[in-house]
Design a protein around this motif. Sequence first.
Motif, PDB file in Angstrom:
ATOM      1  N   ALA A   7       0.750  -1.013   0.336  1.00 58.33           N
ATOM      2  CA  ALA A   7       0.085   0.126  -0.278  1.00 58.33           C
ATOM      3  C   ALA A   7       1.117   1.240  -0.270  1.00 58.33           C
ATOM      4  O   ALA A   7       1.734   1.228   0.419  1.00 58.33           O
ATOM      5  N   THR A   8       0.356   2.596  -0.629  1.00 62.78           N
ATOM      6  CA  THR A   8       1.176   3.972   0.488  1.00 62.78           C
ATOM      7  C   THR A   8      -0.129   4.599   0.289  1.00 62.78           C
ATOM      8  O   THR A   8      -1.155   4.777  -0.071  1.00 62.78           O
ATOM      9  N   PHE A   9       0.491   5.811   0.717  1.00 59.73           N
ATOM     10  CA  PHE A   9      -0.557   6.624   1.467  1.00 59.73           C
ATOM     11  C   PHE A   9      -1.391   7.395   0.176  1.00 59.73           C
ATOM     12  O   PHE A   9      -2.347   7.783   1.148  1.00 59.73           O
ATOM     13  N   SER A  10      -0.980   6.901  -0.441  1.00 60.55           N
ATOM     14  CA  SER A  10      -2.068   8.727  -1.482  1.00 60.55           C
ATOM     15  C   SER A  10      -3.105   7.468  -1.960  1.00 60.55           C
ATOM     16  O   SER A  10      -3.816   7.789  -2.655  1.00 60.55           O
ATOM     17  N   SER A  11      -2.166   6.234  -2.075  1.00 60.26           N
ATOM     18  CA  SER A  11      -3.378   5.542  -2.823  1.00 60.26           C
ATOM     19  C   SER A  11      -4.429   4.115  -2.582  1.00 60.26           C
ATOM     20  O   SER A  11      -5.079   3.420  -2.438  1.00 60.26           O
ATOM     21  N   GLY A  12      -4.116   4.285  -0.826  1.00 62.72           N
ATOM     22  CA  GLY A  12      -4.327   2.999  -0.523  1.00 62.72           C
ATOM     23  C   GLY A  12      -3.818   1.710  -0.960  1.00 62.72           C
ATOM     24  O   GLY A  12      -2.262   1.366  -1.590  1.00 62.72           O
ATOM     25  N   ARG A  13      -4.083   0.816  -0.336  1.00 62.96           N
ATOM     26  CA  ARG A  13      -3.833  -0.709  -1.248  1.00 62.96           C
ATOM     27  C   ARG A  13      -3.418  -1.101  -2.758  1.00 62.96           C
ATOM     28  O   ARG A  13      -4.602  -0.527  -3.636  1.00 62.96           O
ATOM     29  N   LEU A  14      -2.086  -1.828  -2.819  1.00 63.90           N
ATOM     30  CA  LEU A  14      -1.708  -1.609  -4.481  1.00 63.90           C
ATOM     31  C   LEU A  14      -3.156  -2.918  -4.926  1.00 63.90           C
ATOM     32  O   LEU A  14      -2.909  -2.419  -6.407  1.00 63.90           O
ATOM     33  N   ASP A  15      -3.461  -3.597  -4.651  1.00 63.75           N
ATOM     34  CA  ASP A  15      -3.977  -4.760  -5.618  1.00 63.75           C
ATOM     35  C   ASP A  15      -5.465  -4.282  -5.137  1.00 63.75           C
ATOM     36  O   ASP A  15      -6.170  -4.937  -5.426  1.00 63.75           O
ATOM     37  N   SER A  16      -6.126  -3.046  -4.949  1.00 63.28           N
ATOM     38  CA  SER A  16      -7.339  -2.958  -4.688  1.00 63.28           C
ATOM     39  C   SER A  16      -7.691  -2.408  -6.702  1.00 63.28           C
ATOM     40  O   SER A  16      -7.084  -2.000  -7.383  1.00 63.28           O
ATOM     41  N   ALA A  17      -8.988  -2.404  -6.654  1.00 67.23           N
ATOM     42  CA  ALA A  17      -9.514  -1.883  -8.074  1.00 67.23           C
ATOM     43  C   ALA A  17     -10.125  -0.534  -8.045  1.00 67.23           C
ATOM     44  O   ALA A  17      -9.609   0.250  -9.302  1.00 67.23           O
ATOM     45  N   ASP A  18      -9.576  -0.042  -7.293  1.00 67.27           N
ATOM     46  CA  ASP A  18      -9.632   1.506  -7.004  1.00 67.27           C
ATOM     47  C   ASP A  18      -8.219   1.773  -7.961  1.00 67.27           C
ATOM     48  O   ASP A  18      -7.267   1.192  -8.365  1.00 67.27           O
ATOM     49  N   ILE A  19      -8.111   3.015  -8.711  1.00 66.81           N
ATOM     50  CA  ILE A  19      -6.894   3.452  -9.638  1.00 66.81           C
ATOM     51  C   ILE A  19      -6.898   5.297  -9.024  1.00 66.81           C
ATOM     52  O   ILE A  19      -7.581   6.033  -8.262  1.00 66.81           O
ATOM     53  N   VAL A  21     -12.792   4.254   5.162  1.00 65.47           N
ATOM     54  CA  VAL A  21     -12.277   3.682   3.490  1.00 65.47           C
ATOM     55  C   VAL A  21     -13.730   3.439   2.417  1.00 65.47           C
ATOM     56  O   VAL A  21     -14.664   3.706   1.668  1.00 65.47           O
ATOM     57  N   GLU A  22     -13.023   1.304   3.054  1.00 65.05           N
ATOM     58  CA  GLU A  22     -14.219   0.896   2.421  1.00 65.05           C
ATOM     59  C   GLU A  22     -15.665   1.565   2.682  1.00 65.05           C
ATOM     60  O   GLU A  22     -16.575   1.201   1.249  1.00 65.05           O
ATOM     61  N   ARG A  23     -16.301   1.499   3.519  1.00 65.25           N
ATOM     62  CA  ARG A  23     -17.188   1.471   3.575  1.00 65.25           C
ATOM     63  C   ARG A  23     -18.001   3.102   2.810  1.00 65.25           C
ATOM     64  O   ARG A  23     -19.269   3.692   2.507  1.00 65.25           O
ATOM     65  N   ALA A  24     -16.895   4.030   3.115  1.00 67.59           N
ATOM     66  CA  ALA A  24     -17.490   5.355   2.786  1.00 67.59           C
ATOM     67  C   ALA A  24     -17.586   6.111   1.496  1.00 67.59           C
ATOM     68  O   ALA A  24     -18.732   6.027   0.868  1.00 67.59           O
ATOM     69  N   LYS A  25     -17.064   4.804   0.941  1.00 64.50           N
ATOM     70  CA  LYS A  25     -16.962   5.523  -0.715  1.00 64.50           C
ATOM     71  C   LYS A  25     -17.993   4.124  -1.772  1.00 64.50           C
ATOM     72  O   LYS A  25     -17.873   4.944  -2.966  1.00 64.50           O
ATOM     73  N   ASN A  26     -18.154   3.641  -0.886  1.00 68.01           N
ATOM     74  CA  ASN A  26     -19.416   2.795  -1.402  1.00 68.01           C
ATOM     75  C   ASN A  26     -20.903   3.088  -0.940  1.00 68.01           C
ATOM     76  O   ASN A  26     -22.023   2.339  -1.267  1.00 68.01           O
ATOM     77  N   ALA A  27     -20.485   4.571   0.016  1.00 64.93           N
ATOM     78  CA  ALA A  27     -22.320   4.692   0.756  1.00 64.93           C
ATOM     79  C   ALA A  27     -22.968   5.361   0.158  1.00 64.93           C
ATOM     80  O   ALA A  27     -23.648   6.290   0.390  1.00 64.93           O
ATOM     81  N   ILE A  28     -23.163   4.848  -1.204  1.00 68.72           N
ATOM     82  CA  ILE A  28     -24.381   5.645  -1.823  1.00 68.72           C
ATOM     83  C   ILE A  28     -24.928   4.660  -3.501  1.00 68.72           C
ATOM     84  O   ILE A  28     -23.388   3.903  -3.830  1.00 68.72           O
ATOM     85  N   SER A  29     -25.852   4.325  -4.008  1.00 67.01           N
ATOM     86  CA  SER A  29     -26.680   4.158  -4.455  1.00 67.01           C
ATOM     87  C   SER A  29     -26.651   4.922  -6.299  1.00 67.01           C
ATOM     88  O   SER A  29     -26.990   5.803  -5.946  1.00 67.01           O
ATOM     89  N   LEU A  30     -25.884   4.586  -7.426  1.00 64.57           N
ATOM     90  CA  LEU A  30     -26.033   5.426  -8.151  1.00 64.57           C
ATOM     91  C   LEU A  30     -27.683   5.326  -8.551  1.00 64.57           C
ATOM     92  O   LEU A  30     -27.944   5.822 -10.314  1.00 64.57           O
ATOM     93  N   ALA A  38      -7.080   7.800   7.301  1.00 68.48           N
ATOM     94  CA  ALA A  38      -7.796   6.346   7.940  1.00 68.48           C
ATOM     95  C   ALA A  38      -8.316   5.424   7.940  1.00 68.48           C
ATOM     96  O   ALA A  38      -7.512   4.441   7.130  1.00 68.48           O
ATOM     97  N   SER A  39      -8.722   4.092   8.608  1.00 70.79           N
ATOM     98  CA  SER A  39      -8.701   2.819   8.465  1.00 70.79           C
ATOM     99  C   SER A  39      -9.297   2.429   6.679  1.00 70.79           C
ATOM    100  O   SER A  39     -10.232   2.864   6.137  1.00 70.79           O
ATOM    101  N   GLU A  40      -8.424   1.060   6.616  1.00 69.69           N
ATOM    102  CA  GLU A  40      -8.871   0.731   5.157  1.00 69.69           C
ATOM    103  C   GLU A  40     -10.607   0.306   5.476  1.00 69.69           C
ATOM    104  O   GLU A  40     -11.834   0.417   4.443  1.00 69.69           O
ATOM    105  N   GLU A  41     -11.343  -0.030   6.358  1.00 67.91           N
ATOM    106  CA  GLU A  41     -12.470  -0.239   6.875  1.00 67.91           C
ATOM    107  C   GLU A  41     -13.053   1.013   6.543  1.00 67.91           C
ATOM    108  O   GLU A  41     -14.548   0.405   6.233  1.00 67.91           O
TER     109      GLU A  41
END
Length: 379
Positions: free
Chosen positions: A88-100, A368-377, A363-366
């Motif tokens: 992981a890096t501080f700027s992007s989080g886990r390197l194996d994440s689907a996030d970019i 971030v994971e909760r916040a980044k998906n906290a809405i339905s499109l 912030a903790s990975e948990e």
Amino acid sequence: MKTVLISGGGIAGSALAGPLRDRGFVPTVVERAPGPRRGGQAVDIRGVALDVVDRMGLLERAREVRTRMRGMSVLDADGKEIHRSTEATFSSGRLDSADIEVLRDDLVALLHDHTREGVEYLFGDSIAALKQHEDTAAAAAEEGGGVRVDFAHGPSRTFDLVVAADGLHSSVRRLVFGAEEQFSHHLGSYLSVFGADNFLGLDNWQMWLNDGEAGFGIMPVRDNTELRIAFGFASGPLDAGQRDPERLRELIVEKAAGLRWEGERLAKAAAEAPDFYCDAMAQIRMDHWSRGRVVLLGDAGYCPSPLSGQGTSLALVGAHVLAEELARPGADHRAAFARYEERMRPYVELNQALALENAGGPASEESVERAKNAISLDA
């Protein structure tokens, strides 16, 4: 067809212009810079924001220009490595994440290229004044009302709606809602971002250092030919005289020069960088994001600060939700703005909380994971 003026040609403004165009609106984007802005830090597209970019048809192109970090080193004040990670890096989080993670200017360029056809861009101009005309139920039913806009340089025009996507220090927000001090909450530090040659010879590897109340993160970009440097320091709100851009640059040069490791070269880079940027770490918190025919989008209405890592995702998702609500069959702007805020506010609040969870660190990975998906499109 409804005309919409968007103030700000950055991520939020360009991300809104395309969906509005595709839904039959006539968008105009006014941007005070002479063209798409260059420079800036790496930004993250996370969780549901990836789906927004996918719906634009830009996800694969965004992945092509993503950063390719192998990991990071954390250094003490003398430059000695005290921690390293290839996970992981501080700027992007886990390197194996689907996030970019992408450079801000690369994302702006993608969005601008995607929207340049069918969207009017007014570069080198800004909104100087605006006046809202009648905005009653009867006027709305007859497509009456509108907003007369006076530009700093171009002729005055009238639009059906105005969207403020002009950032933390939004001039449109000030014109419509009042002074920034009512809504801005200082988070105890300032951050500068600037580019330099890769004088450290970094190979897709980040370096982070903290020396008392100042520190930096450095990452190589453009196939390791350049560096993007994020230099921050703890401070209460600076007075107006110290917030002048050149005074801020002098302050950063002075503080960088005081570092024990690489201070001289960092100070030189800050002094010479053509893309130098510095601003307070602050959040915008407001009770309402619209007034009449004017609505706020992204940092102008709910800046979470770079400390959250979620400003770009909030801008992208906010643009999608606002466009969707404005395009609902039979909807008027008041109902659309209300639904936009109703859908976005819980998502915004969770993401703003990320900046406050862990002072001095991510912030903790948990969380971030909760916040980044906290809405339905799909409302």
